[in-house]
Structure formats: structure tokens, C-alpha cells
Scaffold this active site. Structure first.
Site, PDB file in Angstrom:
ATOM      1  CD  GLU A  83      -1.851   2.322   1.292  1.00  0.00           C
ATOM      2  OE1 GLU A  83      -1.579   3.045   0.298  1.00  0.00           O
ATOM      3  OE2 GLU A  83      -1.875   2.734   2.447  1.00  0.00           O
ATOM      4  CB  CYS A 137      -2.395   6.651   1.668  1.00  0.00           C
ATOM      5  SG  CYS A 137      -0.899   6.039   2.449  1.00  0.00           S
TER       6      CYS A 137
END
Length: 476
Positions: A248, A284
Site C-alpha cells: 500500500e 494516503c
């Protein structure tokens, strides 16, 4: 106050060390505590212990795994204030947001406790032709074995939880390297795990710097590497050998505001403000690109700028602080330089843009060139750009014109536009009538393109940490 020092954890037990690493208060810049640093021999012992724990963890019954996870969730609740304060200090996260992350930590472990007892297989009908009469298929999921985790600084409780809790639920021993700048939350989690009856070697938590963490990536005894962090993850993948890898690696999240939102702009602005500037944009899925239909662009811009200017910056330990420091002055300087680069290239600064040490003002810009770093890269800070669009085809192209594809948001009353966004945006997730920064801990979470491979979210992480095993029985 934080403890004067914290141990690391080797094969379920706290360990001290002659070598210590400082952890700073991200607002004051002063040392807040110290953590013990393991040597290379300890890293080898941790891996060997995880290998030895493979069978005991596999045989550790689902109800027992559930009991461990429930115990952890209960103890996190009992230590909520301590965990929130530690997070506020080590990450510079405003205290109200730190408390919110503790809530998510608890929820993630509770979700994992539920999933631990419903890891099921299926019966497969193999009698699909006459020649296969009497054949029956069955599947089950079995734990992979030892797994390694490397986690980032920005959510040092919940992003750790999204690796640790599924590993316990799946029955996988693990070795965790928390972020160097924010290890305290992981070590408190380790302290609570040490209270349980997990098999010896089920977990180790090692305060390593990046250069000494290579065995967690390269050692073939690990069956999976799960990494959350920067684009360096792609380099780690090439070094990981034959093991499974989940990555990720961040995003450049876009948020669309459709023409039919004119009567709802106050609500839209409220959510965009949160998505763009929560935890100083160090997420993110922070809102970075805001695309607004030209018919409502000026009005939304006015409201958004006014709301951004009202955000309170300062000491994250104060309950009314919304914008705290970035993780360090280097990160703040990097983003400030990108903002100045865009301004010199013709972008218009709408508000913010000033930096003092690790504190960077919440910043909005428009007319940002396509090639500017704040447009192309992941800013990972309190910044967002605005741009108008004419047609829905245009905005789909604008969102997709990115190397990243983690999540996108769209505010719209049009079911057609919502479905087109879901079908056409090259993203891991599309959030309708909310910001791309939305995440619930049981949903699949991960991205496309440079944003990574694989999915987190407890059930989906358990799938990654287990493999499907088939049995076929023939009637005789």
C-alpha cells in the site's frame, strides 16, 4: 507522560538493549522517550522463533485466537488515554484525532475477533460430467506461516492493527518493524499481546531502522511481506524473492464536485476540509485534487478558502487544534518547496503556503500546471489544488491522469455519474457523496497503478495470509 524507555519484543517477551533510539515529540522537537534497538542476532532469533511457532499457531484454535483479539481490544479500551497521548506526542497528531485512531484500533481488533471464527471453505460440485460421477471437492484456508510487516509513521496504531490483527486471526506468526519515528504505539500493542497465551514466538516487534530491516524483506522463511509506505515498496518487492507481497504505497486522491451540488456546498466543503487537512494531510487518501464543475466553481472556492483560513494550527495536545506539525521539518520543507515551485510556474496561491519549522499552513492553490509536483506526486501534507471541469468525460480523464489510483470521491446526485465513476475511474475504491479519505476497517482497501498491489481490510488481509487447500474425495 511517556515512559522513560520502551523495550522491543522478541518471541513474545520484552527485551532491553544497550543501543537505544530516541523518539521525539513532533511538536516541540525534543526527545520524548527512548526505545531499545535489537541487534542482528535478535533479528535472526525473531525469524527462527516465528518459524518454530508455525505449527503451534496453525493449531491454535479459532476460539483461542478470538479470545486473544478480544483481550487486546478490551485492554486498548482500558488504556485509551495512554495510547492517544503517546500517538499525539510521537506523531504530532492532534489529540482529538489521536483518540479517534485509538477507536479504530479497537474496532479493527474486534472485527478480527469476529473473522477469526468464520474462516471457512466450501463444497465444490465436481460432478460436472458423467466421467466425474462420484467425485466431491472441498476447500479450506490454511495459514501461510511466518509473515513480516513494515509499517509507516502516519497511522502507527491502526495501520499496525491492519497487519497484526489479521495475522492472529489467520494463525500466522509475525515479525513487525514499526516506523522508526513512531514506534511507541506498536510497543504498547506488544505489551498487551505479551499478556495473552499466544504460542511462544507468535510475535516479535523490532525497532529497526531501514538499513537493518532487510531480513524482513529478503529472508525466504517468511511467506508474505506486507509493506505500507512510500514508493520504495516496489524496490522491496524485487528483493522479496518468491514470497507473496502486498503493498500500500500511497495516492494522489481526487474529489469531484458535480454541478448538482449547488445547494449542498456547505456540507461538501466541511467534508473536503476534513479530507484535505486532517492530520496535516499526512494520509494516503488525503484530498489532494479537487475538481469542481465550472457552474459552481467560484462559489465553492470562496467557501473552501474561508473555511481553510479558520482552521486552528498549533500544539496538537490542545483539544481545539486541527492542524499540527508534519512528521518533521524535512517533510515540511519538501512540500513547501513544491508549493513554491508551483507558484513560480504560474499557480495561484489562494491561502496558506507559509512554513515555520515542521508547521506548514493549510494551503490551497488553483491554476496549477499539470507538470507541477503538487499535481503529479503525492504531497502527503496540508495541501490541495482546485480546478474546474466542463463535462463529466473531462473530469474522468482529469482524475485518471495520475500515476496513482488508491481512492477517489465524488459528490453527485446522479446515479449515472456515480456508476460511471465506479466503472471508469482507475482506482481501488470510489466513494460516492463523501471524500476519498473515507475508510471503514472491514472494507477492502488498496489501490491500482503506483498505489500498490493487494488489499487490506481484515477479511481481505486474512485471505492474503492464508492459502486455499483443496481435497477431492472419490466414491469407491
Amino acid at each position: 507522560m511517556l515512559e522513560k524507555s520502551y523495550p522491543y519484543y522478541l518471541a513474545n517477551k520484552a527485551q532491553t538493549s544497550k543501543e537505544m533510539m530516541d523518539v521525539t515529540d513532533k511538536y516541540t522537537g525534543k526527545r520524548a522517550t527512548r526505545v531499545a534497538v535489537p541487534d542482528a542476532a535478535a533479528v535472526e532469533k525473531a525469524i527462527a522463533a516465528a518459524v518454530k511457532a508455525t505449527v503451534p499457531m496453525r493449531e491454535f484454535k479459532p476460539w483461542a485466537r478470538q479470545a486473544v483479539l478480544q483481550h487486546c481490544a478490551d485492554r486498548f479500551e482500558a488504556r485509551r488515554e495512554e495510547l492517544a497521548y503517546a500517538l499525539c506526542v510521537e506523531a504530532g497528531k492532534p489529540i482529538k484525532d489521536s483518540d479517534g485512531e485509538v477507536t479504530r484500533l479497537i474496532e479493527t481488533f474486534r472485527i478480527a475477533a469476529e473473522e477469526a471464527v468464520r474462516i471457512n471453505g466450501e463444497t465444490i460440485n465436481l460432478e460436472i460430467a458423467k466421467r466425474l460421477d462420484g467425485y466431491h471437492g472441498y476447500t479450506k484456508r490454511v495459514p501461510l506461516g511466518p509473515v513480516s510487516f513494515i509499517t509507516p509513521f502516519n497511522f502507527p496504531l491502526n495501520l499496525v492493527a491492519h497487519k497484526v490483527a489479521p495475522a492472529i486471526a489467520a494463525g500466522c506468526p509475525f515479525v513487525l518493524k514499526p516506523a522508526e519515528r513512531t514506534p511507541i504505539g506498536s510497543l504498547i500493542i506488544g505489551e498487551i499481546l505479551a499478556e495473552t497465551d499466544l504460542p511462544k514466538g507468535a510475535f516479535s516487534i523490532l525497532n529497526l531502522d531501514g538499513k537493518h530491516a532487510s531480513p524482513l524483506v529478503e529472508d525466504p522463511r517468511f511467506k508474505l511481506l506486507s509493506f505500507t509506505g512510500s514508493q520504495i515498496g516496489w524496490d522491496l518487492k524485487t528483493k522479496a524473492g518468491h514470497k507473496k507481497v502486498t503493498l500500500e504505497l500511497g495516492g494522489n486522491a481526487a474529489c469531484i464536485v458535480d454541478a448538482d451540488q449547488a445547494s449542498k456546498l456547505d456540507k461538501v466543503v466541511e467534508r473536503i476540509i476534513f479530507g484535505a487537512f486532517y492530520q496535516s494531510g499526512q494520509s494516503c487518501i488525503s484530498v489532494q485534487r479537487i475538481y469542481v464543475h465550472e457552474s459552481i466553481y467560484d462559489e465553492l472556492k470562496r467557501k473552501l478558502v474561508n473555511a481553510t483560513k479558520k482552521l486552528k494550527s498549533g500544539d496538537p495536545k490542545k483539544k481545539d487544534t486541527f492542524i499540527g506539525p508534519m512528521i518533521d521539518e524535512v517533510a515540511a520543507t519538501r512540500l513547501h518547496d513544491w508549493i513554491e515551485e508551483a507558484r513560480k510556474a504560474g499557480a495561484k496561491l489562494l491561502c496558506g503556503g507559509k512554513r515555520t519549522g515542521a508547521m506548514l499552513e493549510a494551503t490551497l492553490m488553483e491554476n496549477v500546471p499539470e507538470t507541477a509536483k503538487v499535481n503529479r506526486m503525492e504531497v502527503f501534507g496540508p495541501f490541495a489544488l482546485l480546478a474546474p471541469f466542463k463535462t463529466f468525460d473531462d473530469v474522468v480523464s482529469m482524475v485518471n491522469d495520475s500515476d496513482y489510483g488508491l481512492q477517489a470521491g465524488i459528490f453527485t446526485d446522479s446515479l449515472n455519474h456515480a456508476m460511471r465513476a465506479w466503472n471508469e475511474l482507475d482506482q481501488g475504491g470510489v466513494i460516492v457523496n463523501d471524500i476519498p479519505s473515507f475508510r471503514v476497517d472491514n472494507m477492502p482497501y488498496g489501490g491500482a497503478k503506483y498505489s500498490g498491489i493487494g488489499r487490506e481490510g481484515v477479511k481481505y488481509a486474512i485471505d492474503d495470509m492464508s492459502e486455499l487447500r483443496l481435497m477431492v474425495i472419490r466414491d469407491l
